[in-house]
Design an enzyme around this catalytic site. Structure first.
Site, mmCIF file in Angstrom:
data_model
loop_
_atom_site.group_PDB
_atom_site.id
_atom_site.type_symbol
_atom_site.label_atom_id
_atom_site.label_comp_id
_atom_site.label_asym_id
_atom_site.label_seq_id
_atom_site.Cartn_x
_atom_site.Cartn_y
_atom_site.Cartn_z
ATOM 1 C CE LYS A 180 -2.667 -7.365 -22.528
ATOM 2 N NZ LYS A 180 -2.716 -8.691 -21.946
ATOM 3 C CB SER A 197 3.639 -11.767 -20.409
ATOM 4 O OG SER A 197 2.932 -12.993 -20.396
ATOM 5 C CD GLU A 225 -8.610 -3.566 -27.381
ATOM 6 O OE1 GLU A 225 -8.868 -2.351 -27.493
ATOM 7 O OE2 GLU A 225 -7.457 -4.008 -27.191
#
Ligand code: PLP
Length: 381
Positions: A85, A366, A107
């Site tokens: 991220k 990830s 969000e």
């Protein structure tokens, strides 16, 4: 292809008031991507702050266990804040900073994107507010506290199912009202144009590195790329730089309880045309996954295009299979994966028997699994 679309997917399905802000974002993004100053700064922070390039690790033990293909792990779990991220939030918040915005909103579902946005905002000295469904605020206490430590404000959302999709609606509403000084940092390859393209640009660093690394390690391209799909950003980040390499097959793994591409229908959600999980009347279905990061009833429009054109295949992986992947990697490679990533790891069991020892598979890891310790505690013996 029509601008803003992937085949017939994507576009901008938004209230009139967002047309101007999205046009401005598109123009500024195009300028930034041509500016050596922006690109140099981004590379600097990706390297010195986020810890890139991440390793492409040969998983020797998994390779032995499955007796099939050579398995490599793209180690996004080693990035600062524990997942891919940060690649995207460093890009977007740096852009916000260069545009002189005073405030960044985001969000978040599980809290990972919220934490990554709060991190980049702290780094670049911008005020940060994060919308999060009230249910998720309760379920993800640790990440709520992390965001507070980073100086961000968490705003609980009480509408609808009080989860991610409602948090996105609230963030869009905020952006419409405060667009002059506020930048909306979206957490995946979704939303109205240009977001899916912008986030793909920032996450493509994953696949660009992996391509270079595998060519150096093996002297050839891989046969398969595996990645979990929530909104679809770690997967697009890995897949896209291999798009034109037709011999490289893409497989996306969805949570069985939120299998948008495997079970959804074409529709509209959060400003984009894409596959959506919906009932007969077009109402958005509620979803379930053991991993909050995959618990989303839509998917980035580029994946819908890949599905429709057969460029990628998508399969559901259930909670029990994900837990198997989680344990497997922890016990045999000494790497505790995020539950999201565990979906991709688990699929090796299905895929490997069909492959030979000469085949090469890259799995996108990830994120790391520390955040999931509480959820798996009661489920693992
Ligand atoms: C958020 C998250 C995902 C899902 O998001 P994508 O946009 O599909 O990548 C997957 N893995 C981890 C570790 C996450 O934090």
């Amino acid at each position: 292809m029509t601008k803003g679309y992937f085949g017939s997917f994507g576009g901008r399905f938004i209230p009139e008031t967002l047309v101007e802000p999205l046009n401005e974002l598109e123009n500024e993004l195009n300028k930034a991507l041509k500016s050596a100053d922006f690109k140099d700064k981004l590379s600097y922070y990706l390297k010195n702050y986020a810890g890139r390039p991440t390793n492409l690790y040969f998983a020797e033990n998994l390779t032995k266990i499955f007796k099939g293909p050579r398995i490599y792990l793209k180690r996004e779990d080693l990035c600062h804040t524990g997942s891919h991220k940060i690649n995207n939030t460093l890009g977007q918040v740096l852009l916000a900073k260069m545009l002189g915005k005073k405030r960044v909103i985001a969000e978040t579902g599980a809290g990972q994107h919220g934490v990554a946005t709060a991190t980049a905002a702290a780094l670049f000295g911008i005020k940060c507010e994060v919308y999060m469904g009230e249910e998720d605020v309760k379920r993800q206490e640790l990440n709520v506290f992390r965001m507070k430590l980073l100086g961000a404000k968490v705003i609980p959302v009480k509408s609808g199912s009080k989860t991610l999709k409602d948090a996105i609606n609230e963030a869009l509403r905020d952006w419409v009202t405060n667009v002059s000084d506020t930048f909306y940092c979206i957490g995946s390859v979704m939303g109205p144009y240009p977001y899916p393209f912008m986030v793909r640009y920032f996450q493509s660093v994953i696949g660009q590195e992996a391509r270079r690394q595998i060519l150096r390690l093996e002297g050839r391209l891989p046969d398969y790329l595996l990645a979990c799909v929530g909104g679809g950003s770690n997967s697009i980040g890995l897949f896209h730089p291999f798009y034109k390499d037709k011999s490289v097959k893409f497989i996306g793994l969805e949570a069985a309880g939120a299998a948008t591409l495997s079970k959804g229908k074409i529709g509209y959600l959060h400003g984009m045309k894409t596959y959506v999980l919906q009932d007969k009347n077009g109402q958005i279905s509620s979803t379930h996954s053991i991993s909050a990061g995959l618990d989303y009833p839509g998917v980035g429009p580029e994946h819908s295009f890949y599905k429709e054109t057969g460029r990628a295949e998508y399969y559901p992986v259930n909670d029990a299979q994900a837990l198997y992947g989680f344990k497997l990697l922890s016990e045999h490679e000494g790497i505790i994966p995020a539950l999201e990533s565990s979906h991709a790891v688990a699929y090796l069991k299905t895929l490997s028997p069909k492959l030979s020892k000469k085949d090469i598979v890259i799995v996108c890891l990830s994120g790391r699994g520390d955040k999931d310790a509480d959820s798996v505690r009661s489920l693992i013996k």
